[in-house]
Scaffold this active site. Structure first.
Site, PDB file in Angstrom:
ATOM      1  N   LYS A  99      -7.806  -4.828   7.468  1.00 34.99           N
ATOM      2  CA  LYS A  99      -8.235  -5.001   6.095  1.00 34.99           C
ATOM      3  C   LYS A  99      -9.721  -4.738   5.883  1.00 34.99           C
ATOM      4  CE  LYS A  99      -4.681  -6.729   4.134  1.00 34.99           C
ATOM      5  NZ  LYS A  99      -3.678  -5.915   3.062  1.00 34.99           N
ATOM      6  N   GLU A 121      -7.982 -11.531  -3.919  1.00 37.13           N
ATOM      7  CA  GLU A 121      -6.677 -12.456  -3.709  1.00 37.13           C
ATOM      8  C   GLU A 121      -6.499 -12.376  -1.999  1.00 37.13           C
ATOM      9  OE1 GLU A 121      -6.515  -9.246  -4.385  1.00 37.13           O
ATOM     10  OE2 GLU A 121      -5.282  -8.572  -2.670  1.00 37.13           O
ATOM     11  N   SER A 388      -1.299  -3.737  13.088  1.00 34.45           N
ATOM     12  CA  SER A 388      -2.298  -3.749  12.132  1.00 34.45           C
ATOM     13  C   SER A 388      -3.361  -5.320  12.061  1.00 34.45           C
ATOM     14  CB  SER A 388      -1.765  -4.153  10.490  1.00 34.45           C
ATOM     15  OG  SER A 388      -0.693  -5.059  10.815  1.00 34.45           O
TER      16      SER A 388
END
Lengths: 409, 271
Positions: A99, A121, A388
């Site tokens: 991210k 969010e 990830s």
């Protein structure tokens, strides 16, 4: 048949960019239209701006720790028999997931646009942490919307966001997960649009977000390509990534789309079953529609209402998916499969015990599918799994699983 | 444009301004919605907006979110909403616009939806998640299928810039729904004082009347806006007033009496 009936939005005459085949677009309140245009323009400018690009590259290298490792999981591969499995170690990035690649890019845009306030969010909390981190680094106030259910199951990340100086606003309506957090963030944005930058966490939402997020995440795929060519002398045979909204998947897939010999496989959350409400397998089980500003696959009921999803993994617990994935499904360039909660939990243990790596429950879905595929391939074939994120945030859920009492219905 | 909608703007309103009301279909039941639509029409509302419930109403504040939730819990659907309009049309001629997010309508099947809507007596749509310029394809398609019976009402935001307004300036029928401020529906955020400047500035660029909505709940707001626009929309304040009655657990006879007070209050805003 159903699909033809539904593609009416794109049947000629749409004026905006940002469509992937019939999917994508910007279906938002009129108030947000100029803000999205302003964002698109700033993004286009940033592509030509050498100092912007240099700052982004430097941050990825010196702050995130890129390039991330391309690691051969030898014991895992041996145990499964068949293909060699490599892990693209996004879990080793600063903040513990992919991210951060996107949030640093977007916060640089926010700064270039002169925005005074950032909202985001979050589902699993990884995007919230990554946004809070980037905001701390650039001294911008940050508000993160998070569903009540996710606040409960991702406590560690809530704490991290607060430590980083972000305000976490708990969303208590709807299914109290990521979808409702996005609704609430959009409501904040439409109200405070002039001074606020919405740092969107996945490759979904209205144009230009699917493109921006993909481009910032494509560093994963570009590195993988270079690392595979250097280490293996060839491209991998298959690339596997988990999909909620689909940012880590589109990031690793995108540079390989022109290479038909590389299979691209997205793994969705199969939850507890195939019935409506039991999973979050949007591309496997959904139909196209409009949610959160884009035309894409959705999990919906017979009246076009969005359904509540189920997944042990907060980051995949989302009834929509990025529009580019919908198009990759439609064109057949990528395959989409699903993995159940139980299979993901088992894969989590498997990776811990064979490699000493604790994956995020999201990424464990990709590992689980690799474990199914590897034995069917030969020893000279290579699978790359996008790992990830790391699993520290999931230890409470995993503890319940180990004790035999999974708390999810 | 339907004759019904055309008639509203051909005549001068009897009171100070034209009044547009909003309620959610099926909140809390089909019967109550029908009774209220009739009551609103009888008490002189000029245009009725009827909300189609959606699970994820991103442009709505808490009041209309809750209304959608109540309607969905009562099993309201697009089909039942159209049946409700059909029933209303048997007795009333007041123009009625459906206000809906795209997804339930797309899922119903757009072509079938517009045919059924025209048939039921719907006069047009307000689609809060379809920006005017993204809606060209749908509008063309709709006109091919049902002619010009159904109007699309464009929204203009405080943030809208020249190019957005330019697109709406081509529109020759219906009215423009001008947002009083940035944000979502409901009275939580005040309407800024400079709104009149914005509404005035649209006078030259638009060929169609300008009606103002979002956050309007008081008589003095209506009085101030009436001088500079062609109509006002009252939504959340009305939904809230009915919801309050519904929560009181009244006998039907008493409920119907109390509803009349809400109608009277709303009608009083016109004068």
């Amino acid at each position: 048949m159903v699909k033809e009936k539904l593609h009416v939005l794109s049947d000629g005459g749409y004026e905006t960019k940002g469509h992937f085949g019939p999917y994508g677009g910007a279906y938002v309140p009129e108030t947000l239209v100029p803000a999205l245009r302003e964002l698109e323009e700033a993004y286009m400018r940033s592509g030509q701006d050498e100092s912007f690009q240099k700052e982004f590259r430097d941050l990825l290298q010196r702050y995130v720790g890129r390039p991330s490792l391309f690691y051969e999981a030898k014991r895992l591969s041996e145990q499964l028999g068949g293909a060699r499995i490599y892990l693209k170690r996004e879990d080793l990035n600063h903040t513990g997931a992919h991210k951060i690649n996107n949030t640093l890019g977007q916060i640089l845009l926010a700064k270039a646009m002169g925005k005074k306030r950032v909202i985001a969010e979050t589902g699993a909390g990884q995007h919230g942490v990554a946004t809070a981190t980037a905001c701390a680094l650039f001294a911008l106030p940050c508000v993160v919307y998070m569903g009540e259910e996710d606040v409960r199951r991702q406590k560690l990340n809530v704490l991290r966001m607060k430590l980083l100086g972000a305000e976490v606003r708990t969303v208590t309506h709807g299914s109290c997960t990521l979808k409702d957090a996005i609704n609430e963030a959009l409501r904040d944005w439409v109200t405070n649009v002039e001074e606020t930058f919405y740092c969107f966490g996945t490759a979904a939402g209205p144009h230009p977000y699917p493109t921006i997020v993909r481009d910032f995440q494509a560093v994963i795929g570009h590195e993988t390509r270079e690392q595979a060519l250097k280490e293996l002398g060839k491209l991998p045979d298959a690339i596997i990534a988990c999909i909620g909204g689909g940012s880590n998947a589109i990031g690793i897939f995108h540079p390989f789309i022109p290479d038909p010999e590389v299979r691209l496989i997205g793994v969705e959350a199969g939850g507890t079953g195939n019935k409506t409400g039991e999973n979050a397998a949007t591309l496997c089980l959904g139909e196209p529609g409009v949610l959160h500003g884009a035309y894409s696959y959705l999990l919906q009921d017979d009246d076009g209402q969005i359904v509540v999803t189920t997944s042990v993994s907060a980051g995949l617990d989302y009834p929509g998916v990025g529009p580019e994935h919908s198009n990759l499904k439609e064109t057949g360039r990528a395959d989409y499969v699903s993995i159940s909660d139980q299979e993901a939990l088992d894969a989590c243990s498997l990776l811990c015990q064979t490699e000493g790596i604790l994956p995020a429950l999201e990424s464990a879905h990709a590992i689980a599918y690799a474990a199914k595929l590897a034995p069917r391939l030969s020893k000279d074939q290579v699978i790359v799994v996008n790992l990830s994120g790391r699993g520290d945030k999931d230890v409470e859920t995993l503890a319940q699983y180990l004790e035999g009492g999974a708390d999810h219905e | 444009m339907s004759e019904r909608l055309k008639a509203v703007f051909q005549t001068k309103p009897a009171g100070v301004t034209r009044l547009i009301s909003y309620i959610m279909a099926g909140d809390p039941s089909v019967e109550a919605s029908l009774r209220r639509l009739r009551g609103l029409a009888d008490y002189g509302v000029d245009i009725l907006e009827l909300g189609v419930p959606f699970s994820d109403p991103m442009a709505d504040g808490v009041v209309i979110q809750a209304a959608a939730e109540r309607a969905l819990n009562a099993q309201m659907t697009v089909k039942k909403t159209l049946e409700l309009v059909q029933e209303f049309r048997k007795t009333h001629n007041t123009p009625l616009l459906l206000m809906s997010y795209l997804n339930p309508l797309l899922h119903y099947g757009w072509d079938r939806f517009v045919e059924d809507a025209a048939e039921a007596g719907v006069d047009g749509f307000i689609l809060p998640d379809l920006p005017w310029r993204e809606g060209k394809g749908l509008r063309t398609r709709t006109e091919k299928s049902v002619g010009n019976k159904l109007s699309f009402i464009p929204m203009i935001a405080q943030t809208s810039r020249e190019q957005d307004i330019e697109a709406v300036s081509q529109v020759t029928e219906g009215f423009a729904y001008v947002l009083s401020r940035n944000g979502i529906t409901g009275g939580e955020v005040e309407i800024p004082d400079n709104v009149s400047v914005f509404i005035e500035s649209l006078r030259d660029s638009l060929q169609i009347p300008r009606c103002v909505g979002f956050g309007i709940q008081k008589a003095e707001q209506v009085r101030a806006l009436a001088k500079i626009c062609d109509g006002v929309v009252v939504g959340s304040a009305l939904v809230k007033a009915f919801a309050k009655l519904d929560q009181e657990g009244l006998e039907e006879k008493d409920l119907i009496e109390q509803e009349k007070e809400v109608f009277t209050w709303l009608a009083s805003l016109k004068r």
